[in-house]
Write a protein that holds these residues in place. Structure first.
Motif, mmCIF file in Angstrom:
data_model
loop_
_atom_site.group_PDB
_atom_site.id
_atom_site.type_symbol
_atom_site.label_atom_id
_atom_site.label_comp_id
_atom_site.label_asym_id
_atom_site.label_seq_id
_atom_site.Cartn_x
_atom_site.Cartn_y
_atom_site.Cartn_z
ATOM 1 N N LEU A 67 0.827 -1.210 0.000
ATOM 2 C CA LEU A 67 0.000 0.000 0.000
ATOM 3 C C LEU A 67 0.860 1.259 0.000
ATOM 4 O O LEU A 67 0.558 2.224 -0.707
ATOM 5 N N ARG A 68 1.941 1.245 0.776
ATOM 6 C CA ARG A 68 2.853 2.404 0.763
ATOM 7 C C ARG A 68 3.405 2.637 -0.637
ATOM 8 O O ARG A 68 3.456 3.776 -1.118
ATOM 9 N N GLU A 69 3.804 1.559 -1.327
ATOM 10 C CA GLU A 69 4.339 1.712 -2.681
ATOM 11 C C GLU A 69 3.265 2.188 -3.651
ATOM 12 O O GLU A 69 3.531 3.008 -4.532
ATOM 13 N N ALA A 70 2.047 1.704 -3.498
ATOM 14 C CA ALA A 70 0.949 2.166 -4.353
ATOM 15 C C ALA A 70 0.707 3.657 -4.148
ATOM 16 O O ALA A 70 0.466 4.396 -5.114
ATOM 17 N N ASN A 71 0.803 4.120 -2.902
ATOM 18 C CA ASN A 71 0.651 5.551 -2.622
ATOM 19 C C ASN A 71 1.758 6.359 -3.284
ATOM 20 O O ASN A 71 1.503 7.431 -3.855
ATOM 21 N N ARG A 72 2.986 5.849 -3.212
ATOM 22 C CA ARG A 72 4.114 6.555 -3.856
ATOM 23 C C ARG A 72 3.919 6.642 -5.363
ATOM 24 O O ARG A 72 4.154 7.691 -5.965
ATOM 25 N N ARG A 73 3.512 5.526 -5.984
ATOM 26 C CA ARG A 73 3.286 5.537 -7.436
ATOM 27 C C ARG A 73 2.185 6.532 -7.795
ATOM 28 O O ARG A 73 2.320 7.301 -8.747
ATOM 29 N N PHE A 74 1.096 6.497 -7.043
ATOM 30 C CA PHE A 74 -0.004 7.411 -7.325
ATOM 31 C C PHE A 74 0.470 8.860 -7.222
ATOM 32 O O PHE A 74 0.189 9.677 -8.101
ATOM 33 N N TYR A 75 1.197 9.168 -6.158
ATOM 34 C CA TYR A 75 1.683 10.533 -5.952
ATOM 35 C C TYR A 75 2.576 10.979 -7.103
ATOM 36 O O TYR A 75 2.424 12.086 -7.619
ATOM 37 N N ARG A 76 3.518 10.118 -7.524
ATOM 38 C CA ARG A 76 4.411 10.471 -8.640
ATOM 39 C C ARG A 76 3.615 10.715 -9.914
ATOM 40 O O ARG A 76 3.861 11.688 -10.641
ATOM 41 N N ARG A 77 2.675 9.855 -10.190
ATOM 42 C CA ARG A 77 1.885 10.003 -11.422
ATOM 43 C C ARG A 77 1.016 11.251 -11.383
ATOM 44 O O ARG A 77 0.931 11.991 -12.365
ATOM 45 N N PHE A 78 0.391 11.494 -10.243
ATOM 46 C CA PHE A 78 -0.478 12.661 -10.141
ATOM 47 C C PHE A 78 0.342 13.947 -10.229
ATOM 48 O O PHE A 78 -0.061 14.911 -10.894
ATOM 49 N N THR A 79 1.508 13.964 -9.603
ATOM 50 C CA THR A 79 2.397 15.118 -9.684
ATOM 51 C C THR A 79 2.823 15.356 -11.131
ATOM 52 O O THR A 79 2.873 16.497 -11.596
ATOM 53 N N TYR A 80 3.127 14.284 -11.861
ATOM 54 C CA TYR A 80 3.467 14.385 -13.279
ATOM 55 C C TYR A 80 2.331 15.074 -14.032
ATOM 56 O O TYR A 80 2.568 15.973 -14.844
ATOM 57 N N MET A 81 1.102 14.661 -13.760
ATOM 58 C CA MET A 81 -0.064 15.225 -14.445
ATOM 59 C C MET A 81 -0.193 16.720 -14.162
ATOM 60 O O MET A 81 -0.410 17.518 -15.081
ATOM 61 N N GLU A 82 -0.057 17.077 -12.892
ATOM 62 C CA GLU A 82 -0.169 18.490 -12.521
ATOM 63 C C GLU A 82 0.935 19.325 -13.162
ATOM 64 O O GLU A 82 0.670 20.417 -13.676
ATOM 65 N N GLU A 83 2.165 18.811 -13.133
ATOM 66 C CA GLU A 83 3.288 19.550 -13.722
ATOM 67 C C GLU A 83 3.121 19.709 -15.224
ATOM 68 O O GLU A 83 3.425 20.767 -15.775
ATOM 69 N N LYS A 84 2.662 18.668 -15.871
ATOM 70 C CA LYS A 84 2.442 18.727 -17.325
ATOM 71 C C LYS A 84 1.421 19.825 -17.644
ATOM 72 O O LYS A 84 1.621 20.606 -18.579
ATOM 73 N N CYS A 85 0.356 19.891 -16.876
ATOM 74 C CA CYS A 85 -0.659 20.932 -17.097
ATOM 75 C C CYS A 85 -0.094 22.316 -16.806
ATOM 76 O O CYS A 85 -0.335 23.265 -17.558
ATOM 77 N N HIS A 86 0.641 22.423 -15.730
ATOM 78 C CA HIS A 86 1.222 23.715 -15.359
ATOM 79 C C HIS A 86 2.148 24.235 -16.463
ATOM 80 O O HIS A 86 2.072 25.400 -16.843
ATOM 81 N N LYS A 87 3.008 23.344 -16.995
ATOM 82 C CA LYS A 87 3.945 23.743 -18.041
ATOM 83 C C LYS A 87 3.246 24.152 -19.329
ATOM 84 O O LYS A 87 3.734 24.999 -20.067
ATOM 85 N N SER A 88 2.105 23.532 -19.606
ATOM 86 C CA SER A 88 1.399 23.854 -20.853
ATOM 87 C C SER A 88 0.331 24.924 -20.650
ATOM 88 O O SER A 88 -0.383 25.273 -21.592
ATOM 89 N N GLY A 89 0.205 25.422 -19.418
ATOM 90 C CA GLY A 89 -0.761 26.478 -19.141
ATOM 91 C C GLY A 89 -2.198 25.992 -19.034
ATOM 92 O O GLY A 89 -3.124 26.798 -19.097
ATOM 93 N N GLN A 90 -2.395 24.698 -18.896
ATOM 94 C CA GLN A 90 -3.746 24.145 -18.767
ATOM 95 C C GLN A 90 -4.179 24.138 -17.301
ATOM 96 O O GLN A 90 -3.357 23.983 -16.405
ATOM 97 N N ASP A 91 -5.477 24.292 -17.096
ATOM 98 C CA ASP A 91 -6.047 24.175 -15.768
ATOM 99 C C ASP A 91 -6.458 22.719 -15.561
ATOM 100 O O ASP A 91 -7.400 22.240 -16.195
ATOM 101 N N PHE A 92 -5.751 22.020 -14.705
ATOM 102 C CA PHE A 92 -6.020 20.603 -14.502
ATOM 103 C C PHE A 92 -7.472 20.358 -14.127
ATOM 104 O O PHE A 92 -8.119 19.457 -14.665
ATOM 105 N N ALA A 93 -7.991 21.163 -13.221
ATOM 106 C CA ALA A 93 -9.371 20.969 -12.751
ATOM 107 C C ALA A 93 -10.377 21.125 -13.887
ATOM 108 O O ALA A 93 -11.449 20.518 -13.863
ATOM 109 N N GLY A 94 -10.022 21.910 -14.902
ATOM 110 C CA GLY A 94 -10.937 22.157 -16.007
ATOM 111 C C GLY A 94 -10.928 21.088 -17.086
ATOM 112 O O GLY A 94 -11.751 21.120 -18.005
ATOM 113 N N LEU A 95 -10.020 20.124 -16.992
ATOM 114 C CA LEU A 95 -9.959 19.057 -17.989
ATOM 115 C C LEU A 95 -11.115 18.084 -17.806
ATOM 116 O O LEU A 95 -11.605 17.872 -16.696
#
Length: 112
Positions: A67-95
């Motif tokens: 479960l700890r590893e699943a949490n780490r994977r989720f966090y890394r993936r979600f952070t990737y998603m947020e950073e990708k949106c931030h870099k491209s100027g997209q609003d993640f919540a609006g997707l």
């Protein structure tokens, strides 16, 4: 949960094989879905988790480490998603859900 289940298994209170535990999981999931009150939902959800812990024990998987590893994977993936949106100027919540899901799949692929 795994410690409790190991203890009772030592005195023979255990499923004959993993198939019995998997069948029990399906039963517990059905009971959870049918639960009416919040109290029933919490009780049944506990049963689902307890049964999953039993499956992990039978498969020699450390439930807490998994479960700890699943949490780490989720966090890394979600952070990737947020950073990708931030870099491209997209609003993640609006997707849309589909756009978010596509980003999730991209994050999984990027992780390797």
């Amino acid at each position: 949960s795994q410690a409790v289940q190991r203890r009772v298994a030592q005195v023979g209170f255990d499923w004959e094989d993993i198939d019995g535990v998997v069948d029990k999981l399906a039963e517990e999931l059905a009971e959870f879905q049918e639960a009416g009150s919040q109290e029933e939902k919490e009780r049944e959800f506990g049963d689902v988790l307890f049964t999953l812990a039993n499956i992990a024990r039978r498969m020699e998987v450390d439930l807490e480490a998994a479960l700890r590893e699943a949490n780490r994977r989720f966090y890394r993936r979600f952070t990737y998603m947020e950073e990708k949106c931030h870099k491209s100027g997209q609003d993640f919540a609006g997707l849309s859900f589909d756009e978010k899901n596509a980003l999730w799949e991209e994050a999984k692929r990027a992780e390797g």
